[in-house]
Design a protein around this motif. Structure first.
Motif, PDB file in Angstrom:
ATOM      1  N   ASN A   1      22.087  -2.614 -24.457  1.00 33.39           N
ATOM      2  CA  ASN A   1      22.958  -1.999 -23.452  1.00 33.39           C
ATOM      3  C   ASN A   1      24.197  -2.872 -23.283  1.00 33.39           C
ATOM      4  O   ASN A   1      24.328  -3.913 -23.931  1.00 33.39           O
ATOM      5  CB  ASN A   1      22.222  -1.774 -22.120  1.00 33.39           C
ATOM      6  N   CYS A   2      25.096  -2.460 -22.422  1.00 29.63           N
ATOM      7  CA  CYS A   2      26.362  -3.182 -22.235  1.00 29.63           C
ATOM      8  C   CYS A   2      26.147  -4.615 -21.747  1.00 29.63           C
ATOM      9  O   CYS A   2      26.876  -5.521 -22.141  1.00 29.63           O
ATOM     10  CB  CYS A   2      27.262  -2.434 -21.261  1.00 29.63           C
ATOM     11  N   PHE A   3      25.158  -4.804 -20.880  1.00 27.81           N
ATOM     12  CA  PHE A   3      24.888  -6.157 -20.387  1.00 27.81           C
ATOM     13  C   PHE A   3      24.544  -7.088 -21.540  1.00 27.81           C
ATOM     14  O   PHE A   3      25.086  -8.187 -21.657  1.00 27.81           O
ATOM     15  CB  PHE A   3      23.746  -6.160 -19.360  1.00 27.81           C
ATOM     16  N   TRP A   4      23.625  -6.635 -22.393  1.00 26.42           N
ATOM     17  CA  TRP A   4      23.198  -7.493 -23.497  1.00 26.42           C
ATOM     18  C   TRP A   4      24.298  -7.656 -24.540  1.00 26.42           C
ATOM     19  O   TRP A   4      24.391  -8.715 -25.176  1.00 26.42           O
ATOM     20  CB  TRP A   4      21.894  -6.978 -24.116  1.00 26.42           C
ATOM     21  N   ASP A   5      25.156  -6.659 -24.697  1.00 25.81           N
ATOM     22  CA  ASP A   5      26.312  -6.813 -25.592  1.00 25.81           C
ATOM     23  C   ASP A   5      27.181  -7.972 -25.119  1.00 25.81           C
ATOM     24  O   ASP A   5      27.590  -8.827 -25.908  1.00 25.81           O
ATOM     25  CB  ASP A   5      27.149  -5.532 -25.646  1.00 25.81           C
ATOM     26  N   ARG A   6      27.466  -8.003 -23.831  1.00 22.48           N
ATOM     27  CA  ARG A   6      28.282  -9.081 -23.258  1.00 22.48           C
ATOM     28  C   ARG A   6      27.539 -10.414 -23.332  1.00 22.48           C
ATOM     29  O   ARG A   6      28.128 -11.454 -23.604  1.00 22.48           O
ATOM     30  CB  ARG A   6      28.656  -8.746 -21.808  1.00 22.48           C
ATOM     31  N   PHE A   7      26.251 -10.389 -23.090  1.00 23.53           N
ATOM     32  CA  PHE A   7      25.431 -11.598 -23.170  1.00 23.53           C
ATOM     33  C   PHE A   7      25.524 -12.202 -24.573  1.00 23.53           C
ATOM     34  O   PHE A   7      25.679 -13.419 -24.723  1.00 23.53           O
ATOM     35  CB  PHE A   7      23.975 -11.252 -22.832  1.00 23.53           C
ATOM     36  N   LEU A   8      25.444 -11.367 -25.601  1.00 21.86           N
ATOM     37  CA  LEU A   8      25.515 -11.860 -26.979  1.00 21.86           C
ATOM     38  C   LEU A   8      26.882 -12.463 -27.289  1.00 21.86           C
ATOM     39  O   LEU A   8      26.974 -13.445 -28.038  1.00 21.86           O
ATOM     40  CB  LEU A   8      25.183 -10.739 -27.963  1.00 21.86           C
ATOM     41  N   ILE A   9      27.926 -11.906 -26.714  1.00 21.14           N
ATOM     42  CA  ILE A   9      29.265 -12.484 -26.888  1.00 21.14           C
ATOM     43  C   ILE A   9      29.309 -13.871 -26.253  1.00 21.14           C
ATOM     44  O   ILE A   9      29.802 -14.833 -26.856  1.00 21.14           O
ATOM     45  CB  ILE A   9      30.346 -11.566 -26.278  1.00 21.14           C
TER      46      ILE A   9
END
Length: 98
Positions: free
Chosen positions: A40-48
């Motif tokens: 999801n968007c949260f984990w996308d940002r977390f990976l960045i």
């Protein structure tokens, strides 16, 4: 006879591999969020942010800080995935390092 002493973060972080503990947790997070059902968007940002953690000059948080500051989300992810090993690693990280 010598007594063994257990590492205690309130006395000293000596003997506690906080970076190693964080790495175990984060590797499990990365593996899970690669699956479509957990992405999801949260984990996308977390990976960045995780990718930035290796860049000393550019980072806002290292891996340990990133893992410790997101324990509730990580716990929710591990619970949703039924990842008992991840939950155990997260508990250890929280108890010893966060």
């Amino acid at each position: 006879m010598t007594a063994t002493t257990q590492a205690d973060r309130y006395i000293s972080f000596s003997g506690i591999d906080c970076d190693g503990n964080a790495k175990i947790v984060l590797e499990r997070v990365v593996a899970l969020v690669a699956l479509p059902e957990y992405a999801n968007c949260f984990w996308d940002r977390f990976l960045i942010r995780l990718a930035e953690a290796d860049k000393v000059g550019a980072r806002k948080a290292d891996e340990l800080c990133l893992a410790c500051s997101n324990t509730y989300y990580i716990e929710e992810l591990f619970e949703a995935a039924g990842d008992e090993m991840g939950l155990a690693a997260l508990r250890r990280l929280e108890d010893e390092c966060c």
